[in-house]
Structure formats: structure tokens, C-alpha cells
Design a protein around this motif. Structure first.
Motif, PDB file in Angstrom:
ATOM      1  N   ASP A  12     -11.357  10.034   4.591  1.00  0.00           N
ATOM      2  CA  ASP A  12     -10.988   9.084   3.535  1.00  0.00           C
ATOM      3  C   ASP A  12     -10.557   7.758   4.126  1.00  0.00           C
ATOM      4  O   ASP A  12     -10.886   6.694   3.600  1.00  0.00           O
ATOM      5  CB  ASP A  12      -9.860   9.654   2.672  1.00  0.00           C
ATOM      6  N   GLU A  13      -9.803   7.824   5.218  1.00  0.00           N
ATOM      7  CA  GLU A  13      -9.346   6.581   5.846  1.00  0.00           C
ATOM      8  C   GLU A  13     -10.525   5.771   6.370  1.00  0.00           C
ATOM      9  O   GLU A  13     -10.567   4.554   6.251  1.00  0.00           O
ATOM     10  CB  GLU A  13      -8.370   6.883   6.988  1.00  0.00           C
ATOM     11  N   LYS A  14     -11.489   6.476   6.998  1.00  0.00           N
ATOM     12  CA  LYS A  14     -12.668   5.791   7.532  1.00  0.00           C
ATOM     13  C   LYS A  14     -13.429   5.080   6.415  1.00  0.00           C
ATOM     14  O   LYS A  14     -13.833   3.926   6.555  1.00  0.00           O
ATOM     15  CB  LYS A  14     -13.597   6.786   8.226  1.00  0.00           C
ATOM     16  N   LYS A  15     -13.638   5.779   5.307  1.00  0.00           N
ATOM     17  CA  LYS A  15     -14.380   5.189   4.192  1.00  0.00           C
ATOM     18  C   LYS A  15     -13.655   3.968   3.619  1.00  0.00           C
ATOM     19  O   LYS A  15     -14.262   2.934   3.356  1.00  0.00           O
ATOM     20  CB  LYS A  15     -14.601   6.231   3.095  1.00  0.00           C
ATOM     21  N   SER A  16     -12.350   4.102   3.410  1.00  0.00           N
ATOM     22  CA  SER A  16     -11.579   3.003   2.848  1.00  0.00           C
ATOM     23  C   SER A  16     -11.543   1.822   3.790  1.00  0.00           C
ATOM     24  O   SER A  16     -11.722   0.665   3.382  1.00  0.00           O
ATOM     25  CB  SER A  16     -10.157   3.457   2.520  1.00  0.00           C
ATOM     26  N   LEU A  17     -11.331   2.117   5.076  1.00  0.00           N
ATOM     27  CA  LEU A  17     -11.278   1.052   6.068  1.00  0.00           C
ATOM     28  C   LEU A  17     -12.636   0.358   6.185  1.00  0.00           C
ATOM     29  O   LEU A  17     -12.719  -0.871   6.274  1.00  0.00           O
ATOM     30  CB  LEU A  17     -10.859   1.618   7.427  1.00  0.00           C
ATOM     31  N   LEU A  18     -13.701   1.147   6.153  1.00  0.00           N
ATOM     32  CA  LEU A  18     -15.046   0.586   6.240  1.00  0.00           C
ATOM     33  C   LEU A  18     -15.351  -0.284   5.017  1.00  0.00           C
ATOM     34  O   LEU A  18     -15.934  -1.367   5.148  1.00  0.00           O
ATOM     35  CB  LEU A  18     -16.074   1.716   6.349  1.00  0.00           C
ATOM     36  N   ILE A  75      -3.544   9.084   0.919  1.00  0.00           N
ATOM     37  CA  ILE A  75      -2.847   9.430  -0.321  1.00  0.00           C
ATOM     38  C   ILE A  75      -3.713   9.037  -1.508  1.00  0.00           C
ATOM     39  O   ILE A  75      -4.590   8.182  -1.379  1.00  0.00           O
ATOM     40  CB  ILE A  75      -1.474   8.735  -0.405  1.00  0.00           C
ATOM     41  N   PRO A  76      -3.502   9.634  -2.679  1.00  0.00           N
ATOM     42  CA  PRO A  76      -4.306   9.286  -3.853  1.00  0.00           C
ATOM     43  C   PRO A  76      -4.164   7.791  -4.184  1.00  0.00           C
ATOM     44  O   PRO A  76      -3.063   7.238  -4.132  1.00  0.00           O
ATOM     45  CB  PRO A  76      -3.718  10.157  -4.966  1.00  0.00           C
ATOM     46  N   SER A  77      -5.278   7.158  -4.517  1.00  0.00           N
ATOM     47  CA  SER A  77      -5.236   5.723  -4.815  1.00  0.00           C
ATOM     48  C   SER A  77      -4.654   5.488  -6.198  1.00  0.00           C
ATOM     49  O   SER A  77      -4.803   6.314  -7.097  1.00  0.00           O
ATOM     50  CB  SER A  77      -6.635   5.125  -4.737  1.00  0.00           C
ATOM     51  N   ARG A  78      -3.980   4.342  -6.353  1.00  0.00           N
ATOM     52  CA  ARG A  78      -3.374   3.978  -7.637  1.00  0.00           C
ATOM     53  C   ARG A  78      -4.027   2.692  -8.142  1.00  0.00           C
ATOM     54  O   ARG A  78      -3.963   1.665  -7.470  1.00  0.00           O
ATOM     55  CB  ARG A  78      -1.867   3.769  -7.494  1.00  0.00           C
ATOM     56  N   HIS A  79      -4.659   2.753  -9.290  1.00  0.00           N
ATOM     57  CA  HIS A  79      -5.250   1.561  -9.860  1.00  0.00           C
ATOM     58  C   HIS A  79      -4.159   0.695 -10.484  1.00  0.00           C
ATOM     59  O   HIS A  79      -3.166   1.201 -11.000  1.00  0.00           O
ATOM     60  CB  HIS A  79      -6.292   1.940 -10.914  1.00  0.00           C
ATOM     61  N   LEU A 144      -8.892  -7.136  -1.160  1.00  0.00           N
ATOM     62  CA  LEU A 144      -7.446  -7.154  -1.427  1.00  0.00           C
ATOM     63  C   LEU A 144      -7.056  -6.077  -2.433  1.00  0.00           C
ATOM     64  O   LEU A 144      -6.015  -5.428  -2.287  1.00  0.00           O
ATOM     65  CB  LEU A 144      -7.041  -8.534  -1.955  1.00  0.00           C
ATOM     66  N   TYR A 145      -7.900  -5.868  -3.425  1.00  0.00           N
ATOM     67  CA  TYR A 145      -7.595  -4.844  -4.423  1.00  0.00           C
ATOM     68  C   TYR A 145      -7.542  -3.459  -3.778  1.00  0.00           C
ATOM     69  O   TYR A 145      -6.644  -2.651  -4.086  1.00  0.00           O
ATOM     70  CB  TYR A 145      -8.647  -4.865  -5.529  1.00  0.00           C
ATOM     71  N   ASN A 146      -8.479  -3.190  -2.887  1.00  0.00           N
ATOM     72  CA  ASN A 146      -8.484  -1.889  -2.218  1.00  0.00           C
ATOM     73  C   ASN A 146      -7.273  -1.706  -1.320  1.00  0.00           C
ATOM     74  O   ASN A 146      -6.765  -0.589  -1.176  1.00  0.00           O
ATOM     75  CB  ASN A 146      -9.769  -1.728  -1.411  1.00  0.00           C
ATOM     76  N   LEU A 147      -6.800  -2.775  -0.716  1.00  0.00           N
ATOM     77  CA  LEU A 147      -5.564  -2.673   0.061  1.00  0.00           C
ATOM     78  C   LEU A 147      -4.394  -2.290  -0.836  1.00  0.00           C
ATOM     79  O   LEU A 147      -3.580  -1.426  -0.486  1.00  0.00           O
ATOM     80  CB  LEU A 147      -5.260  -4.003   0.745  1.00  0.00           C
ATOM     81  N   GLY A 148      -4.319  -2.961  -1.984  1.00  0.00           N
ATOM     82  CA  GLY A 148      -3.196  -2.717  -2.887  1.00  0.00           C
ATOM     83  C   GLY A 148      -3.175  -1.335  -3.495  1.00  0.00           C
ATOM     84  O   GLY A 148      -2.114  -0.841  -3.885  1.00  0.00           O
ATOM     85  N   LYS A 149      -4.334  -0.696  -3.598  1.00  0.00           N
ATOM     86  CA  LYS A 149      -4.380   0.637  -4.203  1.00  0.00           C
ATOM     87  C   LYS A 149      -3.593   1.668  -3.408  1.00  0.00           C
ATOM     88  O   LYS A 149      -3.103   2.654  -3.957  1.00  0.00           O
ATOM     89  CB  LYS A 149      -5.834   1.113  -4.319  1.00  0.00           C
ATOM     90  N   TYR A 150      -3.439   1.432  -2.095  1.00  0.00           N
ATOM     91  CA  TYR A 150      -2.841   2.447  -1.231  1.00  0.00           C
ATOM     92  C   TYR A 150      -1.445   2.080  -0.750  1.00  0.00           C
ATOM     93  O   TYR A 150      -0.852   2.821   0.034  1.00  0.00           O
ATOM     94  CB  TYR A 150      -3.751   2.678  -0.022  1.00  0.00           C
ATOM     95  N   SER A 151      -0.924   0.936  -1.211  1.00  0.00           N
ATOM     96  CA  SER A 151       0.410   0.543  -0.760  1.00  0.00           C
ATOM     97  C   SER A 151       1.110  -0.255  -1.846  1.00  0.00           C
ATOM     98  O   SER A 151       0.641  -1.318  -2.243  1.00  0.00           O
ATOM     99  CB  SER A 151       0.317  -0.288   0.522  1.00  0.00           C
TER     100      SER A 151
END
Length: 539
Positions: A12-18, A75-79, A144-151
Motif C-alpha cells: 500500500d505504501e509503494k502504491k501511494s508513494l508511487l 492506515i485506512p485513508s480518510r477522504h 497534495l490531496y493524497n498526502l492529506g488523506k493519510y495524515s
């Protein structure tokens, strides 16, 4: 050990980071492509854009790596609602206007949003610039949106950036600056604005008027090494009559129909409110509160004609013509004798509009009534201009590596030939010819050189009874209106019309009274003025 070792980063981390890396890569390359497009057009050095985009891209990727190291992507992403997107949209929109047009004029933007762009084919640059900026905006926003989903912390930080992005937007900065500028009271009846009052010349002394608007052909071009030679035909024409050296561009007069309104009506093209923007092309209620040049001439028995190479519907021109006493109007690209002629994406070329003008003026001269014939060219239209076919056959002896210079040189050459032919046919007897730019040249390869000078419009009047003279009076397009009337033999009360003051008078112009900064702000901020000129009846 590779940072992508499975023991360090999960799937999951690889996919999100990619995904974030890909979005960031697209963002950087879109900004870089914008620079390539503009540099190929011979404009500016865009290193600042590349470096800024690179800093943003590296920051985003580093932040994504930190989140990956902390296993936040597992961790599960939050929209969430990306408030920062609003700030980015406005920032990138301002960037688009600046990069394509070269200036930010809110009235111009509102005007064209309302009346649309029907009637012309947009040039390729607007798609390249707009497409690059749109892709850059969307890819950065997704990263930026994808960054915010996880933090939660990153999410809050990004949304907190919305406020400074809104405050630092060029539009916001312009409004903030204007708050501290005095507003001159330009409303009718307050001493500065004056509805035109005049005594018309007697019947036998009425002069024909030929009014030529040269697209973007500003006087400043005479001071640029690369374009001096292109202005020589106009210099030769102007040297035989009256010329003005300091006609500046003020707010809400910087696009073609606005330049026409300012120079024929003595007012800027401003609105009292967004609700007033509900009119449509063809509606005969364009500035009903103002008496314009063709209105006055028509009342004096003139035949009034308007011609240009492209559609009359574009930018609401037909509304203006229908509202202000033009008895005939021609969009040449749809004329039966010219519909099969070569076209650029604006319409008929300038050699055809001048060819048509000769025939039309010849017919008007045979009539009993004096005439006012207006034509507009399109050869000098930014960013690269349009060289007429006749010029490509070797009409001009010089040729530049800058396309817009060749186009301006061509139209200026055609203008000189047009005046010469009028004279040879005896069509300049009892006639004055007004030659002017419609506005300053917008974003083009010449902009960096032009901006090193005080930029001014071209304005000259030649013909019967016009003696060689140069006016250094600080003026605007609005001062052109009463000046033309006086050269045509009209006696104007106080030598003022609207907000314009005749360049032949000793009265101070609006610019001489208040200065450019105050005038620009006052024209836009004075709601009573805009209400009056759009209200039915006399202001």
C-alpha cells in the motif's frame, strides 16, 4: 538496501508513494512545458517557474517519503474536503491570465466571460498555456490531496494554506493596494464628467472622417530596435499632420471594444454591477446613457459605417454598433465578395479590409451626405500577428525573425498604401483621417523590450486643414473623442466630452489632474459613473 525493499515499505505504501510521485512528476513537467511553449514564442526566461516547481515537487515527494517511513500509508485513508484547492484554482487562474494576456484586468475578464468568444477561432497558444496550467493545477492538487488523506496534520496544514494563497493572489493584492488609493469623483454632475455639448459645423463645412484602428500598434514600438523599421510607414503619415506622443492606457480601455468605446464615447467600459452583465450580443442597449461620436455625427447628417475583417458579434461589437447610430456595419469574412478569400483565425486579412474600404469610401464619396467610416485591422493581434498574403509576396523589403513585427510592418505598409490611394483618387478632399492603436500590445515576444519604456498608444490625424503638430499632453483614449470632434469642426462647450478633454485645449486631462494610479482605480471603483453610463437616458 533499496528504500523500496518489501520489509521497509508495504504494498500500500509503494502504491501511494508511487501515485504521489507520478502526480508530482506531471506537475513539474507541465510547468516546464509552459516555459518551453513561451520561450519558443520568443517571450520570457522561465527559469523562475522551473525552480519554483522543482522546489514544490521536491517538498511534496520528501513529505510523502516521511509519511511512508512512518507507515502512514498503511492506515485506512480518510477522504476530506480540500479547501486548499480553492486557493490553488484562483492562483493558477491568475497565472493563466498573466501568462497569456500579459496583464490582469478584472473588467476585461468579466466582460469576455459574459459576452463569450463566439465569432473567432482562438489561437493555439491559449490552448497550450491553458492546458499546461490546468494539468499542473490538477496534478499538484491530486498529489497534495493524497498526502492529506493519510495524515491529519498534513491535511490541516494544507487547508490552512488556503488563507495565505487567497490573500497573496494577484487579484487580492491588487484590491488591497487599491484600498489605500484615493477615488476621484467621476460621477456625472460632479464637475469632472461632462456630457458633450456642441455646436455643429455648418452644412458646407462638415468634413468626412475616416477612422482607422490599428490592432495593438502602439507608439512605443517606435522606440524598440527590433520594431522601429516596422513603424516607419506610420511615422511618414503622422509627420504630415497632428500626432500625440503620450496617450496612455488606463483601466478598462485595454482591449479592442473597450478602446473603441473610450475613443468614441469618452468613458471606460465598466459596469455598475454583475447584474448589468445580463445583456446579450445584438441587444441595442449598450451604454445607453452616453452620446458617442457616431451619435453626434448621425444627428449632423452623417452616414456612419463600420467595417472589420471578422464577425461583428465578437465581444458585443454589434451591440455597440446597434446602440450608437451606425447606419451600416460589415463583418468582411461573411461578405459575399470576400467569403472565399484567404482567412486567418480572426477573419479576413488586412489587405482585404483595406481593399474593401477603398471601394466603400468611393461609394460614400458619391453621396450627398458627409460620412464617418470606421475600420479595424487584425494584423497586429498578439501573440504573433497575421501577415497579409499580399505582404508575403515581397511587398516589404525588410523581414524580422519576430513574427509579430512582420505582421505589424505589413499592416502599417498597407495603411500607408491605403492613404496614398485615397489621395490619388481625390478622396481626401474635405476629409480627415484618424489613425490610432486600439490598445497596447498584449503579451508577445516584444513585451520585455516594450516594458522598458513608458508605454503609449499611437494617435494621429491627417487631412484637410490639419497642420503638422505634436501634442505631449498626458492623455488617455477618452481624450481622443473630443479631439476628433474638434478636428471635424465641432465647437465643444468647455472642450470636454464625457471624461475626455481635447488634446487641442489647455484644460488638464484626467491623467494630468490625478495621475495614472488614481485614475485607474477611480474608473473601476466609481459605481455612480458606471450606473450612469449604463442607465437609459442622459446621464
Amino acid at each position: 538496501m533499496s528504500v523500496f525493499n518489501k520489509n521497509f515499505f508495504g504494498v500500500d505504501e509503494k502504491k501511494s508513494l508511487l501515485a504521489i510521485a507520478v502526480y508530482t512528476f506531471i506537475f513539474f513537467n507541465s510547468v516546464h512545458f509552459l516555459g518551453i511553449v513561451q520561450l519558443n514564442a520568443g517571450r520570457f526566461n522561465y527559469n523562475i517557474y522551473d525552480w519554483s516547481a522543482l522546489v514544490v515537487a521536491i517538498t511534496v515527494v520528501l513529505l510523502a517519503l516521511i509519511l511512508a517511513v512512518k507507515h502512514r500509508f498503511s492506515i485506512p485513508s480518510r477522504h476530506y474536503f480540500p479547501w486548499f484547492f480553492i486557493g490553488l484554482v484562483l492562483l493558477f487562474a491568475a497565472l493563466f491570465v498573466r501568462e497569456y494576456f500579459g496583464f490582469l484586468d478584472i473588467n476585461s475578464i468579466l466582460y469576455h466571460v459574459v459576452v463569450g468568444m463566439d465569432g473567432v477561432q482562438l489561437d493555439a497558444d491559449i490552448y497550450y498555456v491553458g492546458g499546461s496550467i490546468f494539468i499542473a493545477l490538477m496534478s499538484l492538487s491530486l498529489a497534495l490531496y493524497n498526502l492529506g488523506k493519510y495524515s491529519l496534520q498534513v491535511r490541516k496544514f494544507l487547508n490552512l494554506l488556503t488563507l495565505p494563497m487567497l490573500l497573496l493572489n494577484p487579484v487580492s493584492l491588487a484590491y488591497a493596494k487599491n484600498i489605500m488609493i484615493d477615488v476621484a469623483d467621476l460621477a456625472p454632475g460632479r464637475g469632472i464628467y461632462k456630457a458633450v455639448e456642441y455646436i455643429a459645423p455648418i452644412r458646407d463645412e462638415r468634413k468626412n472622417i475616416i477612422h482607422i484602428y490599428l490592432e495593438s500598434t502602439e507608439h512605443t514600438l517606435e522606440h524598440i530596435t527590433d520594431s522601429q523599421w516596422a513603424m516607419e510607414p506610420l511615422q511618414r503619415i503622422a509627420s504630415t499632420g497632428f500626432q500625440a506622443s503620450a496617450v496612455r492606457q488606463v483601466a478598462s480601455t485595454g482591449w479592442t471594444i473597450a478602446g473603441i468605446v473610450a475613443s468614441q464615447c469618452g468613458v471606460p467600459l465598466v459596469y455598475p454591477s454583475l447584474q448589468r452583465l445580463s445583456w446579450h450580443n445584438g441587444n441595442p442597449s449598450f451604454l445607453p446613457g452616453v452620446d458617442c461620436l457616431p451619435d453626434i455625427l448621425e444627428q449632423s447628417g452623417y452616414t456612419t459605417v463600420f467595417a472589420r475583417g471578422f464577425n461583428l458579434e465578437f465581444a458585443g461589437t454589434d451591440s455597440f454598433l446597434n446602440s450608437h447610430s451606425y447606419s451600416r456595419s460589415i463583418g468582411l469574412m461573411a461578405h459575399e465578395n470576400y467569403v472565399d478569400r484567404p482567412k486567418n483565425h480572426w477573419g479576413s486579412y488586412d489587405d482585404d479590409i483595406y481593399r474593401f474600404a477603398i471601394d466603400e469610401i468611393n461609394q460614400l464619396a458619391r453621396g450627398d451626405a458627409p460620412y464617418y467610416f470606421t475600420l479595424t485591422t487584425n494584423g497586429g493581434h498578439f501573440p504573433n500577428g497575421h501577415v497579409s498574403p499580399s505582404c508575403r509576396k515581397g511587398t516589404n523589403t525588410e523581414w524580422s525573425h519576430i513574427d509579430i513585427v512582420n505582421a505589424i510592418a505589413c499592416t502599417n505598409h498597407l495603411t500607408e498604401e491605403f492613404v496614398r490611394e485615397l489621395n490619388q483618387r481625390g478622396l481626401l478632399e474635405n476629409t480627415i483621417v484618424v489613425i490610432q492603436s486600439d490598445h497596447l500590445l498584449m503579451r508577445s515576444p516584444l513585451t520585455p523590450m516594450l516594458d522598458k519604456h513608458e508605454r503609449v498608444n499611437f494617435f494621429s490625424i491627417i487631412g484637410d486643414g490639419v497642420k503638422p503638430a505634436i501634442s505631449n499632453k498626458e492623455a488617455s483614449m477618452m481624450d481622443v473623442y473630443p479631439t476628433i470632434l474638434e478636428f471635424a469642426g465641432y465647437e465643444i462647450v468647455d472642450r470636454k466630452a464625457g471624461l475626455g478633454v481635447s488634446l487641442l485645449s489647455e484644460h488638464p486631462s484626467l491623467l494630468e489632474q490625478f495621475g495614472q494610479v488614481t485614475v485607474d482605480h477611480s474608473l473601476v471603483a466609481n459605481k455612480e459613473l458606471s450606473v450612469a453610463i449604463w442607465a437609459a437616458g442622459d446621464p
